[in-house]
Design a protein around this motif. Structure first.
Motif, PDB file in Angstrom:
ATOM      1  N   THR A 113      38.318  28.149  42.049  1.00  0.00           N
ATOM      2  CA  THR A 113      37.408  28.540  43.122  1.00  0.00           C
ATOM      3  C   THR A 113      36.693  27.330  43.697  1.00  0.00           C
ATOM      4  O   THR A 113      36.444  26.333  43.013  1.00  0.00           O
ATOM      5  N   ASP A 114      36.382  27.438  44.983  1.00  0.00           N
ATOM      6  CA  ASP A 114      35.631  26.412  45.719  1.00  0.00           C
ATOM      7  C   ASP A 114      36.339  25.062  45.751  1.00  0.00           C
ATOM      8  O   ASP A 114      35.701  24.021  45.930  1.00  0.00           O
ATOM      9  N   TYR A 145      41.513  39.061  49.122  1.00  0.00           N
ATOM     10  CA  TYR A 145      41.052  39.079  47.733  1.00  0.00           C
ATOM     11  C   TYR A 145      41.236  40.455  47.093  1.00  0.00           C
ATOM     12  O   TYR A 145      41.424  40.560  45.881  1.00  0.00           O
ATOM     13  N   ASP A 146      41.159  41.517  47.905  1.00  0.00           N
ATOM     14  CA  ASP A 146      41.182  42.874  47.346  1.00  0.00           C
ATOM     15  C   ASP A 146      42.416  43.681  47.771  1.00  0.00           C
ATOM     16  O   ASP A 146      42.545  44.840  47.419  1.00  0.00           O
ATOM     17  N   PRO A 168      39.693  28.975  48.159  1.00  0.00           N
ATOM     18  CA  PRO A 168      39.433  30.320  47.620  1.00  0.00           C
ATOM     19  C   PRO A 168      38.007  30.463  47.087  1.00  0.00           C
ATOM     20  O   PRO A 168      37.479  29.563  46.424  1.00  0.00           O
ATOM     21  N   GLU A 169      37.411  31.614  47.374  1.00  0.00           N
ATOM     22  CA  GLU A 169      36.073  31.926  46.861  1.00  0.00           C
ATOM     23  C   GLU A 169      36.138  32.735  45.577  1.00  0.00           C
ATOM     24  O   GLU A 169      35.116  32.897  44.902  1.00  0.00           O
ATOM     25  N   GLN A 170      37.335  33.237  45.247  1.00  0.00           N
ATOM     26  CA  GLN A 170      37.530  33.992  44.007  1.00  0.00           C
ATOM     27  C   GLN A 170      38.733  33.424  43.268  1.00  0.00           C
ATOM     28  O   GLN A 170      39.528  32.668  43.838  1.00  0.00           O
ATOM     29  N   GLU A 171      38.891  33.822  42.012  1.00  0.00           N
ATOM     30  CA  GLU A 171      39.904  33.175  41.167  1.00  0.00           C
ATOM     31  C   GLU A 171      41.331  33.579  41.498  1.00  0.00           C
ATOM     32  O   GLU A 171      42.279  32.884  41.122  1.00  0.00           O
ATOM     33  N   THR A 172      41.518  34.705  42.192  1.00  0.00           N
ATOM     34  CA  THR A 172      42.867  35.066  42.639  1.00  0.00           C
ATOM     35  C   THR A 172      42.815  35.473  44.109  1.00  0.00           C
ATOM     36  O   THR A 172      41.832  36.065  44.571  1.00  0.00           O
ATOM     37  N   VAL A 173      43.891  35.160  44.816  1.00  0.00           N
ATOM     38  CA  VAL A 173      43.983  35.498  46.235  1.00  0.00           C
ATOM     39  C   VAL A 173      45.444  35.747  46.574  1.00  0.00           C
ATOM     40  O   VAL A 173      46.344  35.115  46.025  1.00  0.00           O
TER      41      VAL A 173
END
Length: 375
Positions: free
Chosen positions: A47-48, A76-77, A99-104
Motif C-alpha cells: 500500500t501507498d 478494490y471491492d 494502491p490504497e489497499q493491500e489487494t486491487v
C-alpha cells in the motif's frame, strides 16, 4: 507481491514481479486463436507505493489502436470500478497506480461475471412478464439462456436482443442489465407501452465459455461467433446454432446485437445496407430508428461509425446482416466504446458499466418509437 487470475474471466501471464516499479506482464491469447486484448487480474500490493505494471505484448493484440487514449479499470471491492493512469508507447501498455489497499483488481473493462449473469436470469424470472428458457448447451456444457419478456401473441412485434458474442465486450451485458431493469419496472410507462405491442427475446450472454475463460473474442473452440451466422454448427458454434434455430421457430421483426468497439470512442450502430434484400422500406426503418435513438439519448451519434457496405456486399456471416436478410427485418449491431464517449467525456470513469446500463434503458425509448412500423 503476487498476481492471481484464478477466477472467472481471469487473464494475464506474469513475466516477472520482483519490484513494484517493474511488473512485467503479457496477455494470454484466446484458446485456439490469435485474438487477445482482454485482461483481468488481482494484485497483492504494497500500500501507498507506486506500482508500474507493463503489458509487454500490447502492440501484438487484436486492436493495438485500442490502447491509444485508453485508461485501465481498477477496483478494490469488485463493485465500484475506476480508471487509473495508463499509457501506450506503441509497443507496451503501462499502468501506473498507487494502491490504497493491500489487494486491487485490474481489468480491460468492468467485468460481468458468470455468477452475476446467473443472478440476472433468476432476478428477471421473478417478474410475471418473464419466462426463462434453455436453448441448448455450449461446448463447455454451459446453458444458452433466453429470456422471453411479455405475453406472446401473433399480433405483437418480436424484438430480439443478443449481447456479448465477443466475451471481452462486457459492456454489452451491462447494457442488457440496464435494459431489463427498466423493462421489468411496472411503474415505467415506456415499458408498459412496449409490452402492449412487443415481445422481447433476450440472450444476455451469447458466449458463456469465452466469458469464463477470459477470452476477448472467441468461444471455447477459438471461433469468432460473429462470423458464424451463415452456417453455424454444433461442433464449432453451438451458441449461434441454438439461437438461430429459436429465431426460425419464433420469427424476428427487429434485432439488436450488442457489442463494444475497441478503437472508436463513440456509441453508434451498424446497419444492413449491404444485404441483398435491402430496399426502400428497410432504409426508411433504419432512418426512423436512428432518429429515435438520437432523441432518446445524447450518448448516441451517427457521424462516426463503420464504413457502409456497398449494395449486395454485406458479410452474411455477421449476425445483424444475416438476421436482417433472413427475416427481412430491421437489424443493427450496437457498438459502445472501451474508452469514453468523446461527445460526452467523463474524466473519472469515462465509458463505464453505469453508462452502459443507462444506454440500455434509453434504447427502450427508441424501440418504442419504431415498434408500430416494424411490420
Amino acid at each position: 507481491m503476487m498476481i492471481s487470475t484464478e477466477f472467472d474471466s481471469g487473464n494475464i501471464e506474469v513475466v516477472s514481479a520482483d519490484a513494484p516499479d517493474q511488473i512485467r506482464l503479457r496477455i494470454r491469447k484466446d484458446n485456439e486463436s490469435e485474438f487477445f486484448q482482454w485482461y483481468h487480474f488481482k494484485l497483492f500490493a504494497q500500500t501507498d507505493v507506486k506500482h508500474t505494471l507493463i503489458i509487454e505484448n500490447a502492440s501484438e493484440s487484436a486492436y493495438p489502436k485500442g490502447w491509444e487514449h485508453y485508461y485501465s479499470f481498477a477496483s478494490y471491492d469488485r463493485e465500484h470500478w475506476f480508471r487509473v493512469p495508463t499509457s501506450f508507447d506503441g509497443k507496451k501498455l503501462t499502468i501506473t497506480h498507487t494502491p490504497e489497499q493491500e489487494t486491487v483488481f485490474y481489468a480491460y473493462f468492468v467485468p460481468y461475471s458468470w455468477e452475476r449473469h446467473l443472478d440476472l436470469l433468476q432476478w428477471a424470472q421473478q417478474s410475471a412478464w418473464v419466462e426463462q428458457r434453455c436453448l441448448g448447451l455450449t461446448l463447455d456444457g454451459r446453458e444458452m439462456n433466453l429470456l422471453v419478456v411479455g405475453e406472446e401473441s401473433p399480433k405483437k412485434r418480436k424484438v430480439w436482443i443478443t449481447a456479448r458474442q465477443h466475451p471481452g465486450e462486457t459492456m454489452a451485458e451491462w447494457f442488457v442489465e440496464g435494459l431489463l431493469e427498466h423493462l421489468l419496472n411496472e411503474d415505467e410507462p415506456v415499458s408498459r407501452q412496449l409490452l402492449d405491442q412487443v415481445v422481447f427475446y433476450i440472450v444476455p450472454n451469447m458466449n458463456p465459455d469465452g466469458s469464463v475463460r477470459g477470452h476477448l473474442r472467441t468461444n471455447a473452440a477459438g471461433v469468432n461467433l460473429n462470423r458464424e451466422w451463415a452456417e453455424p454448427t454444433l461442433e464449432k458454434s453451438p451458441e449461434v446454432f441454438h439461437v438461430l434455430k429459436a429465431m426460425d421457430a419464433i420469427g424476428v421483426d427487429m434485432y439488436l446485437d450488442i457489442h463494444g468497439d475497441e478503437n472508436l470512442p463513440y456509441n453508434f450502430v451498424a446497419g444492413s445496407e449491404g444485404i441483398p434484400s435491402y430496399d426502400e422500406r428497410h432504409a426508411n426503418l433504419e432512418r426512423l430508428f436512428k432518429e429515435a435513438y438520437l432523441r432518446a439519448t445524447a450518448e448516441f451519434q451517427t457521424k462516426y461509425g463503420y464504413d457502409v457496405d456497398a449494395p449486395g456486399q454485406a458479410n452474411l456471416t455477421v449476425a445483424s446482416n444475416a438476421v436482417g436478410e433472413r427475416f427481412k427485418c430491421l437489424a443493427f449491431t450496437v457498438e459502445m466504446p472501451f474508452k469514453d464517449n468523446d461527445d460526452l467525456p467523463e474524466p473519472y470513469q469515462q465509458w463505464s458499466d453505469i453508462r452502459s446500463r443507462l444506454l440500455g434503458r434509453d434504447t427502450l425509448k427508441a424501440i418504442l418509437d419504431v415498434a408500430n412500423d416494424l411490420r
